[in-house]
Design a protein around this motif. Sequence first.
Motif, PDB file in Angstrom:
ATOM      1  N   ASN A 201       0.696  -0.939   0.032  1.00  0.00           N
ATOM      2  CA  ASN A 201      -0.191  -0.145   0.434  1.00  0.00           C
ATOM      3  C   ASN A 201       0.589   1.126   0.050  1.00  0.00           C
ATOM      4  O   ASN A 201       1.639   1.460   0.743  1.00  0.00           O
ATOM      5  CB  ASN A 201      -1.139   0.037   0.771  1.00  0.00           C
ATOM      6  CG  ASN A 201      -1.815  -0.902   1.506  1.00  0.00           C
ATOM      7  OD1 ASN A 201      -2.223  -1.858   0.383  1.00  0.00           O
ATOM      8  ND2 ASN A 201      -2.976  -1.354   1.871  1.00  0.00           N
ATOM      9  N   GLU A 202       0.393   2.312  -0.018  1.00  0.00           N
ATOM     10  CA  GLU A 202       0.708   3.411  -0.066  1.00  0.00           C
ATOM     11  C   GLU A 202       0.242   4.338   0.971  1.00  0.00           C
ATOM     12  O   GLU A 202      -0.862   4.455   1.547  1.00  0.00           O
ATOM     13  CB  GLU A 202       0.788   4.777  -1.541  1.00  0.00           C
ATOM     14  CG  GLU A 202       0.708   4.434  -2.932  1.00  0.00           C
ATOM     15  CD  GLU A 202       0.604   4.615  -3.758  1.00  0.00           C
ATOM     16  OE1 GLU A 202       0.615   6.008  -3.590  1.00  0.00           O
ATOM     17  OE2 GLU A 202       0.147   4.611  -5.282  1.00  0.00           O
ATOM     18  N   HIS A 203       1.416   5.294   1.433  1.00  0.00           N
ATOM     19  CA  HIS A 203       0.850   5.677   3.178  1.00  0.00           C
ATOM     20  C   HIS A 203       1.499   6.926   3.091  1.00  0.00           C
ATOM     21  O   HIS A 203       1.709   7.534   2.292  1.00  0.00           O
ATOM     22  CB  HIS A 203       2.021   4.567   4.190  1.00  0.00           C
ATOM     23  CG  HIS A 203       1.612   3.295   3.778  1.00  0.00           C
ATOM     24  ND1 HIS A 203       0.832   1.955   4.264  1.00  0.00           N
ATOM     25  CD2 HIS A 203       2.398   2.478   3.368  1.00  0.00           C
ATOM     26  CE1 HIS A 203       0.920   1.377   3.535  1.00  0.00           C
ATOM     27  NE2 HIS A 203       2.762   1.031   3.279  1.00  0.00           N
ATOM     28  N   HIS A 204       0.335   7.316   4.504  1.00  0.00           N
ATOM     29  CA  HIS A 204       0.736   8.396   4.234  1.00  0.00           C
ATOM     30  C   HIS A 204       0.705   9.199   5.970  1.00  0.00           C
ATOM     31  O   HIS A 204      -0.517   8.628   6.289  1.00  0.00           O
ATOM     32  CB  HIS A 204       0.000   9.940   4.249  1.00  0.00           C
ATOM     33  CG  HIS A 204      -0.239  10.837   4.182  1.00  0.00           C
ATOM     34  ND1 HIS A 204       1.109  11.659   4.415  1.00  0.00           N
ATOM     35  CD2 HIS A 204      -1.571  12.300   4.372  1.00  0.00           C
ATOM     36  CE1 HIS A 204       1.067  13.521   4.799  1.00  0.00           C
ATOM     37  NE2 HIS A 204      -0.833  13.756   4.036  1.00  0.00           N
ATOM     38  N   LEU A 205       1.451   9.688   6.383  1.00  0.00           N
ATOM     39  CA  LEU A 205       0.846  10.115   8.362  1.00  0.00           C
ATOM     40  C   LEU A 205       0.588  11.892   8.328  1.00  0.00           C
ATOM     41  O   LEU A 205       1.009  12.074   7.146  1.00  0.00           O
ATOM     42  CB  LEU A 205       2.530   9.769   8.657  1.00  0.00           C
ATOM     43  CG  LEU A 205       3.580   8.319   8.741  1.00  0.00           C
ATOM     44  CD1 LEU A 205       5.194   8.869   9.252  1.00  0.00           C
ATOM     45  CD2 LEU A 205       2.818   7.761   9.152  1.00  0.00           C
ATOM     46  N   LEU A 206      -0.473  12.093   9.213  1.00  0.00           N
ATOM     47  CA  LEU A 206      -1.052  12.727   9.713  1.00  0.00           C
ATOM     48  C   LEU A 206      -0.605  12.963  11.213  1.00  0.00           C
ATOM     49  O   LEU A 206      -0.513  11.788  12.421  1.00  0.00           O
ATOM     50  CB  LEU A 206      -1.790  12.968   9.552  1.00  0.00           C
ATOM     51  CG  LEU A 206      -2.453  13.253   8.278  1.00  0.00           C
ATOM     52  CD1 LEU A 206      -4.136  13.171   7.813  1.00  0.00           C
ATOM     53  CD2 LEU A 206      -2.240  14.198   7.179  1.00  0.00           C
ATOM     54  N   VAL A 207      -0.734  13.639  11.508  1.00  0.00           N
ATOM     55  CA  VAL A 207      -0.591  13.796  13.161  1.00  0.00           C
ATOM     56  C   VAL A 207      -1.707  15.186  13.564  1.00  0.00           C
ATOM     57  O   VAL A 207      -2.242  16.653  13.277  1.00  0.00           O
ATOM     58  CB  VAL A 207       0.746  14.842  13.482  1.00  0.00           C
ATOM     59  CG1 VAL A 207       0.104  15.051  15.355  1.00  0.00           C
ATOM     60  CG2 VAL A 207       1.494  13.929  13.766  1.00  0.00           C
ATOM     61  N   VAL A 208      -3.025  14.305  13.711  1.00  0.00           N
ATOM     62  CA  VAL A 208      -4.005  14.818  14.670  1.00  0.00           C
ATOM     63  C   VAL A 208      -4.541  14.997  15.601  1.00  0.00           C
ATOM     64  O   VAL A 208      -4.245  14.143  16.769  1.00  0.00           O
ATOM     65  CB  VAL A 208      -4.937  14.714  14.007  1.00  0.00           C
ATOM     66  CG1 VAL A 208      -6.863  15.009  13.959  1.00  0.00           C
ATOM     67  CG2 VAL A 208      -5.044  14.390  12.418  1.00  0.00           C
ATOM     68  N   ASP A 209      -5.049  16.484  16.477  1.00  0.00           N
ATOM     69  CA  ASP A 209      -5.185  16.012  18.125  1.00  0.00           C
ATOM     70  C   ASP A 209      -3.950  15.611  18.789  1.00  0.00           C
ATOM     71  O   ASP A 209      -4.405  14.856  19.733  1.00  0.00           O
ATOM     72  CB  ASP A 209      -6.189  15.682  17.897  1.00  0.00           C
ATOM     73  CG  ASP A 209      -7.039  15.414  19.507  1.00  0.00           C
ATOM     74  OD1 ASP A 209      -6.699  16.484  19.836  1.00  0.00           O
ATOM     75  OD2 ASP A 209      -7.972  15.099  19.758  1.00  0.00           O
ATOM     76  N   GLY A 210      -3.305  15.761  18.425  1.00  0.00           N
ATOM     77  CA  GLY A 210      -2.101  15.163  19.073  1.00  0.00           C
ATOM     78  C   GLY A 210      -1.329  14.088  19.138  1.00  0.00           C
ATOM     79  O   GLY A 210      -0.422  13.592  19.270  1.00  0.00           O
ATOM     80  N   ARG A 211      -2.494  12.720  18.080  1.00  0.00           N
ATOM     81  CA  ARG A 211      -2.646  11.583  17.519  1.00  0.00           C
ATOM     82  C   ARG A 211      -1.195  11.424  16.294  1.00  0.00           C
ATOM     83  O   ARG A 211      -2.405  12.127  15.742  1.00  0.00           O
ATOM     84  CB  ARG A 211      -3.608  11.519  18.312  1.00  0.00           C
ATOM     85  CG  ARG A 211      -3.687  11.508  19.680  1.00  0.00           C
ATOM     86  CD  ARG A 211      -5.114  10.488  19.873  1.00  0.00           C
ATOM     87  NE  ARG A 211      -5.386  10.446  20.821  1.00  0.00           N
ATOM     88  CZ  ARG A 211      -7.207  11.132  21.346  1.00  0.00           C
ATOM     89  NH1 ARG A 211      -7.333  12.132  20.506  1.00  0.00           N
ATOM     90  NH2 ARG A 211      -7.000  11.393  22.979  1.00  0.00           N
ATOM     91  N   PRO A 212      -0.725  10.373  16.218  1.00  0.00           N
ATOM     92  CA  PRO A 212      -0.228   9.702  14.665  1.00  0.00           C
ATOM     93  C   PRO A 212      -1.688   9.151  14.263  1.00  0.00           C
ATOM     94  O   PRO A 212      -1.982   8.523  15.164  1.00  0.00           O
ATOM     95  CB  PRO A 212       1.331   9.625  14.861  1.00  0.00           C
ATOM     96  CG  PRO A 212       0.927   8.944  16.566  1.00  0.00           C
ATOM     97  CD  PRO A 212       0.348   9.937  17.012  1.00  0.00           C
ATOM     98  N   LEU A 213      -1.481   9.497  13.033  1.00  0.00           N
ATOM     99  CA  LEU A 213      -2.343   8.136  12.227  1.00  0.00           C
ATOM    100  C   LEU A 213      -1.479   8.273  10.903  1.00  0.00           C
ATOM    101  O   LEU A 213      -0.828   9.023  10.531  1.00  0.00           O
ATOM    102  CB  LEU A 213      -4.033   9.272  11.801  1.00  0.00           C
ATOM    103  CG  LEU A 213      -4.337  10.020  12.760  1.00  0.00           C
ATOM    104  CD1 LEU A 213      -6.014  11.061  12.410  1.00  0.00           C
ATOM    105  CD2 LEU A 213      -5.275   8.607  13.932  1.00  0.00           C
ATOM    106  N   MET A 214      -2.110   7.183  10.373  1.00  0.00           N
ATOM    107  CA  MET A 214      -1.870   6.534   8.886  1.00  0.00           C
ATOM    108  C   MET A 214      -3.020   6.617   8.155  1.00  0.00           C
ATOM    109  O   MET A 214      -3.661   6.306   8.734  1.00  0.00           O
ATOM    110  CB  MET A 214      -0.633   5.185   9.088  1.00  0.00           C
ATOM    111  CG  MET A 214      -0.556   5.129   7.428  1.00  0.00           C
ATOM    112  SD  MET A 214       0.598   3.345   8.306  1.00  0.00           S
ATOM    113  CE  MET A 214       1.700   3.833   8.572  1.00  0.00           C
ATOM    114  N   VAL A 215      -2.937   7.143   6.665  1.00  0.00           N
ATOM    115  CA  VAL A 215      -3.543   6.995   6.116  1.00  0.00           C
ATOM    116  C   VAL A 215      -3.335   6.161   5.586  1.00  0.00           C
ATOM    117  O   VAL A 215      -1.707   5.949   4.504  1.00  0.00           O
ATOM    118  CB  VAL A 215      -4.129   8.228   5.603  1.00  0.00           C
ATOM    119  CG1 VAL A 215      -4.896   7.781   3.787  1.00  0.00           C
ATOM    120  CG2 VAL A 215      -4.551   9.168   6.049  1.00  0.00           C
ATOM    121  N   SER A 216      -3.205   5.147   4.612  1.00  0.00           N
ATOM    122  CA  SER A 216      -3.428   4.317   3.808  1.00  0.00           C
ATOM    123  C   SER A 216      -4.562   3.639   2.694  1.00  0.00           C
ATOM    124  O   SER A 216      -5.290   3.143   3.318  1.00  0.00           O
ATOM    125  CB  SER A 216      -2.884   2.402   4.141  1.00  0.00           C
ATOM    126  OG  SER A 216      -2.206   0.990   3.822  1.00  0.00           O
TER     127      SER A 216
END
Length: 296
Positions: A201-216
């Motif tokens: 998969n292709e991945h993208h990291l985000l930090v939202v509300d102080g929490r890290p997320l990954m969009v895959s």
Amino acid sequence: HYTGRVEAFRIQEPKQSDKPTDAVSPLVPAWEIRLDSSGSVTLRPLPNGGVVASFRKKMFGISASGRLLWTHDTPAQVLDWVLLGDRLIFSTMGEDASVWEVDETGMSVWAMPKSGQLIVMDDQLVVYSEDGVYRSNVDRLSANLLYTLPKGRLEQGELVALADGGSLLLHIDSFDTRLIALNGDGTLRWQRSVARSLGRNEHHLLVVDGRPLMVSHRRSAANAELSVLGIDMDRGALVRLFAARGWTPRPGDIWAYAIGDSRIVLNIGSSTGSGRIVGLNTRMALEDVTQAMTSQ
């Protein structure tokens, strides 16, 4: 614009009214300038007002009032941009990869030996390069190695700063795809292979509300899939918050941005024209998943 025209608008303040309204504040034209270039353009804020318009072969500095300040040839393919205090920094990739600073007077190259993806930690520039994570020295002439990496695919990886002063790295090399959590001094907190669970998969990291997320997301003509995953920073575990499946993706039309304190907006583009823009409250999604897990 692809035609080389850059336009600026002011957001008009809504009129005071005793009645609630859902009307969108109108945009008022502020200025317009035509540049000697065309094609896809990237706009970045110029320190102390104004904007930088970056085309494939040229860059333009424009003042807050719409006056052309300077024009430069683009030194190489631009990889990343970041604001460091009152300075706009960008990096390039390729054989002559380098780090540059931009202000109202023009562009100047840093003599730093490393280029790559850029973040700011403790008011210092941190560079994610093919072979490691580096922190720039104040003199801009050298960089300290924080963490060594096997040579990876820089354009597919990503580094984000965390609220606690550390950082989270997604690193992809010939052998593995790993999430790597680093402390502020560059020491390893934990690392986890995600190659088996997320595949190619292709991945993208985000930090939202102080929490890290990954969009895959996986691009497949038959069965495309997109997931939003929460990352447990204590254990390195991934928790699925949202999933979408079964559409035909349109290249370059899948993206995610953080908006507000706890929300992200996802664009799920489709070649059939039936794409969707989805808003997700990540705080509520995490609470629902946590509650479901604890009740089992």
